[in-house]
Motif scaffolding. Sequence first.
Motif, PDB file in Angstrom:
ATOM      1  N   VAL A  13       0.860  -1.174   0.000  1.00  0.00           N
ATOM      2  CA  VAL A  13       0.000   0.000   0.000  1.00  0.00           C
ATOM      3  C   VAL A  13       0.899   1.228   0.000  1.00  0.00           C
ATOM      4  CG1 VAL A  13      -1.754   1.291   1.287  1.00  0.00           C
ATOM      5  CG2 VAL A  13      -1.816  -1.217   1.244  1.00  0.00           C
ATOM      6  N   SER A  14       0.560   2.221  -0.827  1.00  0.00           N
ATOM      7  CA  SER A  14       1.316   3.469  -0.831  1.00  0.00           C
ATOM      8  C   SER A  14       0.364   4.645  -0.693  1.00  0.00           C
ATOM      9  CB  SER A  14       2.155   3.616  -2.098  1.00  0.00           C
ATOM     10  OG  SER A  14       1.334   3.705  -3.233  1.00  0.00           O
ATOM     11  N   VAL A  15       0.837   5.666   0.008  1.00  0.00           N
ATOM     12  CA  VAL A  15       0.097   6.915   0.171  1.00  0.00           C
ATOM     13  C   VAL A  15       1.027   8.023  -0.291  1.00  0.00           C
ATOM     14  CG1 VAL A  15      -1.051   8.468   1.790  1.00  0.00           C
ATOM     15  CG2 VAL A  15      -1.167   5.984   2.142  1.00  0.00           C
ATOM     16  N   THR A  16       0.586   8.796  -1.292  1.00  0.00           N
ATOM     17  CA  THR A  16       1.399   9.858  -1.871  1.00  0.00           C
ATOM     18  C   THR A  16       0.823  11.206  -1.496  1.00  0.00           C
ATOM     19  OG1 THR A  16       1.888   8.429  -3.759  1.00  0.00           O
ATOM     20  CG2 THR A  16       2.340  10.775  -4.033  1.00  0.00           C
ATOM     21  N   ASP A  17       1.705  12.129  -1.057  1.00  0.00           N
ATOM     22  CA  ASP A  17       1.257  13.502  -0.836  1.00  0.00           C
ATOM     23  C   ASP A  17       1.938  14.416  -1.838  1.00  0.00           C
ATOM     24  OD1 ASP A  17       3.716  14.610   0.057  1.00  0.00           O
ATOM     25  OD2 ASP A  17       3.299  14.082   2.116  1.00  0.00           O
ATOM     26  N   PRO A  70       7.920  15.539  -8.873  1.00  0.00           N
ATOM     27  CA  PRO A  70       8.890  16.546  -8.459  1.00  0.00           C
ATOM     28  C   PRO A  70       8.672  17.024  -7.028  1.00  0.00           C
ATOM     29  CG  PRO A  70       7.184  17.621  -9.737  1.00  0.00           C
ATOM     30  CD  PRO A  70       6.858  16.138  -9.704  1.00  0.00           C
ATOM     31  N   ASN A  71       7.500  16.772  -6.418  1.00  0.00           N
ATOM     32  CA  ASN A  71       7.218  17.233  -5.054  1.00  0.00           C
ATOM     33  C   ASN A  71       6.610  16.108  -4.241  1.00  0.00           C
ATOM     34  OD1 ASN A  71       7.908  19.757  -6.028  1.00  0.00           O
ATOM     35  ND2 ASN A  71       5.811  20.506  -6.098  1.00  0.00           N
ATOM     36  N   GLY A  72       6.623  16.280  -2.941  1.00  0.00           N
ATOM     37  CA  GLY A  72       5.904  15.376  -2.067  1.00  0.00           C
ATOM     38  C   GLY A  72       6.714  14.184  -1.617  1.00  0.00           C
ATOM     39  N   ALA A  73       6.006  13.232  -1.038  1.00  0.00           N
ATOM     40  CA  ALA A  73       6.610  12.019  -0.511  1.00  0.00           C
ATOM     41  C   ALA A  73       5.642  10.857  -0.713  1.00  0.00           C
ATOM     42  CB  ALA A  73       6.937  12.179   0.966  1.00  0.00           C
ATOM     43  N   ILE A  74       6.203   9.667  -0.700  1.00  0.00           N
ATOM     44  CA  ILE A  74       5.390   8.456  -0.803  1.00  0.00           C
ATOM     45  C   ILE A  74       5.709   7.594   0.410  1.00  0.00           C
ATOM     46  CG2 ILE A  74       4.715   6.472  -2.200  1.00  0.00           C
ATOM     47  CD1 ILE A  74       6.043   7.881  -4.598  1.00  0.00           C
ATOM     48  N   PHE A  75       4.674   7.174   1.112  1.00  0.00           N
ATOM     49  CA  PHE A  75       4.802   6.301   2.268  1.00  0.00           C
ATOM     50  C   PHE A  75       4.261   4.935   1.874  1.00  0.00           C
ATOM     51  CE2 PHE A  75       4.619  10.595   3.667  1.00  0.00           C
ATOM     52  CZ  PHE A  75       5.509  10.659   4.731  1.00  0.00           C
ATOM     53  N   PHE A  76       5.001   3.877   2.207  1.00  0.00           N
ATOM     54  CA  PHE A  76       4.641   2.513   1.819  1.00  0.00           C
ATOM     55  C   PHE A  76       4.571   1.605   3.040  1.00  0.00           C
ATOM     56  CE2 PHE A  76       7.297   4.279  -1.540  1.00  0.00           C
ATOM     57  CZ  PHE A  76       6.668   3.913  -2.714  1.00  0.00           C
ATOM     58  N   TYR A  77       3.731   0.600   2.958  1.00  0.00           N
ATOM     59  CA  TYR A  77       3.881  -0.564   3.829  1.00  0.00           C
ATOM     60  C   TYR A  77       3.530  -1.799   3.018  1.00  0.00           C
ATOM     61  CZ  TYR A  77      -1.178  -0.573   4.906  1.00  0.00           C
ATOM     62  OH  TYR A  77      -2.538  -0.617   4.842  1.00  0.00           O
ATOM     63  N   ALA A  78       4.234  -2.882   3.322  1.00  0.00           N
ATOM     64  CA  ALA A  78       4.052  -4.131   2.589  1.00  0.00           C
ATOM     65  C   ALA A  78       3.730  -5.235   3.571  1.00  0.00           C
ATOM     66  CB  ALA A  78       5.327  -4.480   1.811  1.00  0.00           C
ATOM     67  N   ILE A  79       2.757  -6.040   3.189  1.00  0.00           N
ATOM     68  CA  ILE A  79       2.351  -7.197   3.996  1.00  0.00           C
ATOM     69  C   ILE A  79       2.428  -8.418   3.088  1.00  0.00           C
ATOM     70  CG2 ILE A  79       0.472  -8.258   5.294  1.00  0.00           C
ATOM     71  CD1 ILE A  79      -0.462  -5.409   5.976  1.00  0.00           C
ATOM     72  N   ARG A  80       3.215  -9.381   3.510  1.00  0.00           N
ATOM     73  CA  ARG A  80       3.396 -10.595   2.706  1.00  0.00           C
ATOM     74  C   ARG A  80       2.193 -11.517   2.823  1.00  0.00           C
ATOM     75  NH1 ARG A  80       8.902 -11.470   5.647  1.00  0.00           N
ATOM     76  NH2 ARG A  80       7.315 -11.473   7.198  1.00  0.00           N
ATOM     77  N   SER A  81       1.993 -12.299   1.780  1.00  0.00           N
ATOM     78  CA  SER A  81       0.951 -13.330   1.815  1.00  0.00           C
ATOM     79  C   SER A  81       1.353 -14.393   2.817  1.00  0.00           C
ATOM     80  CB  SER A  81       0.790 -13.977   0.438  1.00  0.00           C
ATOM     81  OG  SER A  81       0.360 -13.035  -0.492  1.00  0.00           O
ATOM     82  N   LYS A  82       0.425 -14.850   3.588  1.00  0.00           N
ATOM     83  CA  LYS A  82       0.679 -15.919   4.574  1.00  0.00           C
ATOM     84  C   LYS A  82      -0.025 -17.178   4.081  1.00  0.00           C
ATOM     85  CE  LYS A  82       2.280 -12.822   7.555  1.00  0.00           C
ATOM     86  NZ  LYS A  82       3.627 -12.470   7.662  1.00  0.00           N
TER      87      LYS A  82
END
Length: 83
Positions: A13-17, A70-82
């Motif tokens: 999942v990524s959230v971009t500002d 050119p601006n902002g940031a991207i925040f990610f988190y990854a969850i593996r398949s179990k």
Amino acid sequence: MVNCIQDGNGITVSVTDEGQGMDELTISKLFTVSSNFGSSTQHGAGIALSMCKDFIEKLDERIWAKNAEPNGAIFFYAIRSKG
């Protein structure tokens, strides 16, 4: 913007500002609690991100951030398949 990608390994999942972005030093300190974080409008962000990091790592998963161009940031988190 929120985005989700599923592949054979799990979900990322990524959230971009679209803010001003951050330098590498700021990004390296994002997930720790500090009274010196960011501008006066960013107080408390370090606590929230630190809590997110703690939660994700307790699940043995991964969380990170990077600059967007050119601006902002991207925040990610990854969850593996179990399973």
